[in-house]
Design an enzyme around this catalytic site. Structure first.
Site, PDB file in Angstrom:
ATOM      1  N   LYS A 255      24.114 -28.806  19.324  1.00  0.00           N
ATOM      2  CA  LYS A 255      22.937 -28.019  20.206  1.00  0.00           C
ATOM      3  C   LYS A 255      22.618 -28.749  21.089  1.00  0.00           C
ATOM      4  CE  LYS A 255      18.097 -26.787  19.155  1.00  0.00           C
ATOM      5  NZ  LYS A 255      16.965 -26.497  18.155  1.00  0.00           N
ATOM      6  N   LYS A 267       5.145 -23.358  21.368  1.00  0.00           N
ATOM      7  CA  LYS A 267       4.853 -24.320  20.474  1.00  0.00           C
ATOM      8  C   LYS A 267       3.547 -24.764  21.021  1.00  0.00           C
ATOM      9  CE  LYS A 267       9.522 -26.538  19.455  1.00  0.00           C
ATOM     10  NZ  LYS A 267       9.495 -25.869  18.096  1.00  0.00           N
ATOM     11  N   ASP A 278      15.703 -32.335  21.781  1.00  0.00           N
ATOM     12  CA  ASP A 278      16.225 -31.040  21.169  1.00  0.00           C
ATOM     13  C   ASP A 278      17.476 -31.005  21.608  1.00  0.00           C
ATOM     14  OD1 ASP A 278      15.809 -29.047  19.355  1.00  0.00           O
ATOM     15  OD2 ASP A 278      15.148 -27.606  20.815  1.00  0.00           O
ATOM     16  N   ASP A 337      11.347 -19.247  19.184  1.00  0.00           N
ATOM     17  CA  ASP A 337      11.513 -20.802  18.815  1.00  0.00           C
ATOM     18  C   ASP A 337      12.703 -20.972  18.022  1.00  0.00           C
ATOM     19  OD1 ASP A 337      10.773 -23.399  19.132  1.00  0.00           O
ATOM     20  OD2 ASP A 337       9.141 -23.227  17.881  1.00  0.00           O
ATOM     21  N   GLU A 339      15.782 -20.943  18.492  1.00  0.00           N
ATOM     22  CA  GLU A 339      16.698 -20.830  19.314  1.00  0.00           C
ATOM     23  C   GLU A 339      18.066 -21.574  19.294  1.00  0.00           C
ATOM     24  OE1 GLU A 339      14.576 -23.027  19.551  1.00  0.00           O
ATOM     25  OE2 GLU A 339      15.657 -24.660  20.269  1.00  0.00           O
ATOM     26  N   ARG A 341      19.865 -21.721  16.793  1.00  0.00           N
ATOM     27  CA  ARG A 341      20.900 -21.091  16.084  1.00  0.00           C
ATOM     28  C   ARG A 341      21.545 -20.131  16.821  1.00  0.00           C
ATOM     29  NH1 ARG A 341      16.485 -19.169  11.550  1.00  0.00           N
ATOM     30  NH2 ARG A 341      15.456 -21.424  12.240  1.00  0.00           N
TER      31      ARG A 341
END
Ligand code: BES
Ligand code: MN
Ligand code: ZN
Length: 490
Positions: A255, A267, A278, A337, A339, A341
């Site tokens: 990811k 968020k 992330d 949020d 996202e 996956r």
């Protein structure tokens, strides 16, 4: 990138000790309360007995294995400090690395002379030293830290140097990952990330970059929906390392959300700055591929990363939107949020369709829920295959990287049921890390051995660890490299 500091191995030269002006690190067995090795005896004599007084003290008794105490500005020596490190000749891997880390942490300008004598795991000392000496400084305007040369004196320098060589390749992979994870999102855009990966072609990796038009043609509606509110174009980068002949490859999937605002499901402000990390899964995949290339691994591995930015915008995806994945399944995006996956669904499917991999591991900073469950000590491991999962957990244990298997099951999967599409992208707050794993599993073919690693708690930490200063850890590069060695190169 941040380069590991160079380390040389040399024959022990006792006559070099008196005049050496940097730091001297001496490895001493835990039960020695008097200088025994030739180097220890020489240092004791030069320091007029200071070393023996220390080894006989209560203070030495309290030093833990792998840890160290400085005897600063020792009389009789030109050295800044005599660092006495607790590690015996037969110290295990973890203690040897920790001993190296104790030395690397305080390595300074004037260099370090490490007296490892007949220690069996001197190469592991050098590895721990290199890993712990990492510092991320490209955005500090002050002069960068210069660390002087590191010389490790051992009985058989050539043999130890040969053993340390593949470890240096791992350290470089870990540093590559840490740099990527530490880098802010205005620097590490999707374009910049892809360019850093393309540059690895110089190491012999084959690197392909799929642009938005390519992804649209492939039908990657789930991934593209996440990036559609960003000025940075979404991409998938494919890195191939073909060191193992004609067999089907093992696949690593990451990811790579270069920044996760949450999108329209935005968020809260507090802590949002951490979402520069992330892309941690993609960072680990990239670091492993770098290591494989540097050590010319005899294995076929393909690394795929989905690079996107999750932003709120007039064009951004809305809660309630329905997107179609490359697999063909439709997804109701309840929360923008969740996202990661959506990105992984399409990259996992693409990896299987194109490469028919013998196995697949994905990494993602996927859920806050895994941090609630396991804290920052262990990555959450989810799997459809006991063989692959056990082999990976074993590799984690050998490398000292925390990992804990989590459950999966149909009852969790049922929570993803949508009224209007094939599934929703969230399954409620309870068991949030598990329902996220169930979502991914829907995009994994039953006959493909697969693990999902939720590294939200382990990719970046707020306190120093044994082998890293606070910040990006590079968690997983060591264990994945070992898994590949054990599984394909044995
Ligand atoms: N990137 C986050 C997960 C995360 C949280 C990583 C904290 C590192 C530290 C992920 O995209 C996310 O936002 N997950 C949501 C899912 C929820 C909306 C179902 C979460 O965990 O809150
Ligand atoms: Mn998110
Ligand atoms: Zn995210």
């Amino acid at each position: 990138m941040t380069n590991p500091l160079p380390i040389q191995f040399q024959q022990t030269d006792l006559d070099a000790l008196e005049a050496f002006s940097g730091r001297i690190a001496l490895l001493v067995a835990p039960d020695d309360n008097v200088a025994r090795s030739p180097a220890a005896r020489r240092l004791n004599r030069l320091s007029k007995g200071a070393l023996n007084r220390f080894l006989d003290s209560e203070a030495w008794g309290k030093v833990k294995p792998g840890e160290a105490t400085d005897l600063a500005w020792p009389a009789g020596l030109a050295a800044e400090a005599l660092q006495v490190v607790k590690a015996g000749p037969r110290a295990d891997v973890a203690t040897a690395r920790k001993a190296g880390a104790s030395i690397g942490k305080s390595a300074g300008k004037a260099g370090v002379l490490v007296l490892a004598g007949s220690m069996q795991r001197a190469a592991e000392v050098s590895f721990g030293l290199a890993l712990r000496a990492y510092e991320f400084e490209p955005h500090k305007t002050a002069e960068p830290t210069v660390r002087g040369p590191v010389i490790i004196m051992v009985k058989e320098p050539d043999a130890v140097a040969a053993e340390a060589k593949p470890m240096a390749a791992v350290a470089e992979g870990v540093f590559f990952t840490r740099d990527l994870v530490n880098e802010p999102a205005n620097v590490l855009t999707t374009d910049d990330f892809a360019a850093r990966l393309a540059a690895m072609q110089a190491l012999g990796l084959e690197v392909e970059i799929l642009e938005e038009a390519d992804l649209a043609k492939l039908g990657m509606g789930a991934l593209l929906g996440v990036g559609q509110g960003s000025e940075s174009p979404s991409k998938v980068v494919v890195m191939h390392w073909n060191g193992g002949g004609d067999e089907a490859p093992f696949a690593l999937v990451g990811k790579g959300v270069v920044f996760d605002t949450g999108g329209i499901s935005i968020k809260p402000a507090g802590g949002m700055e951490d979402m520069t990390m992330d892309m941690g899964g993609a960072g680990v995949v990239s670091g492993v591929m770098r290591t494989l290339a540097l050590r010319r691994a005899k294995a076929n591995v393909v690394g795929l990363v989905g690079l996107v930015e999750n932003m709120p915008d007039g064009r951004a995806q809305r809660p309630g939107d329905v997107v179609k994945s490359m697999k063909g399944d439709t997804i109701e995006v309840i929360n923008t949020d969740a996202e990661g996956r959506l990105v992984l669904a399409d990259v996992l499917w693409y990896a299987q369709e194109r490469f028919k991999p013998v196995g697949m591991i994905n990494l993602a900073t996927l859920t806050g829920a895994i941090i609630i469950a396991l804290g920052h000590e262990n990555t959450g491991v989810f799997s459809n295959d006991d063989g692959l999962c056990d082999a990976f957990l074993k590799a984690c244990k050998a490398e000292g990287e925390g990992a804990w298997r989590m459950p999966m099951g149909d009852a969790y999967d049922a929570k993803l049921k949508s009224r209007i599409a094939d599934m929703m992208n969230v399954g409620g707050r309870d068991g949030g890390a598990i329902t996220a794993a169930q979502f991914l599993k829907r995009f994994v073919k039953d006959d493909v051995p697969w693990c999902h690693l939720d590294i939200a708690g382990t990719a970046l930490v707020k306190a120093d660890t044994t082998l890293a200063p606070k910040g990006a850890t590079g968690w997983g590069v060591m264990a994945l490299d070992r898994l590949i060695r054990d599984k394909f190169e044995g």
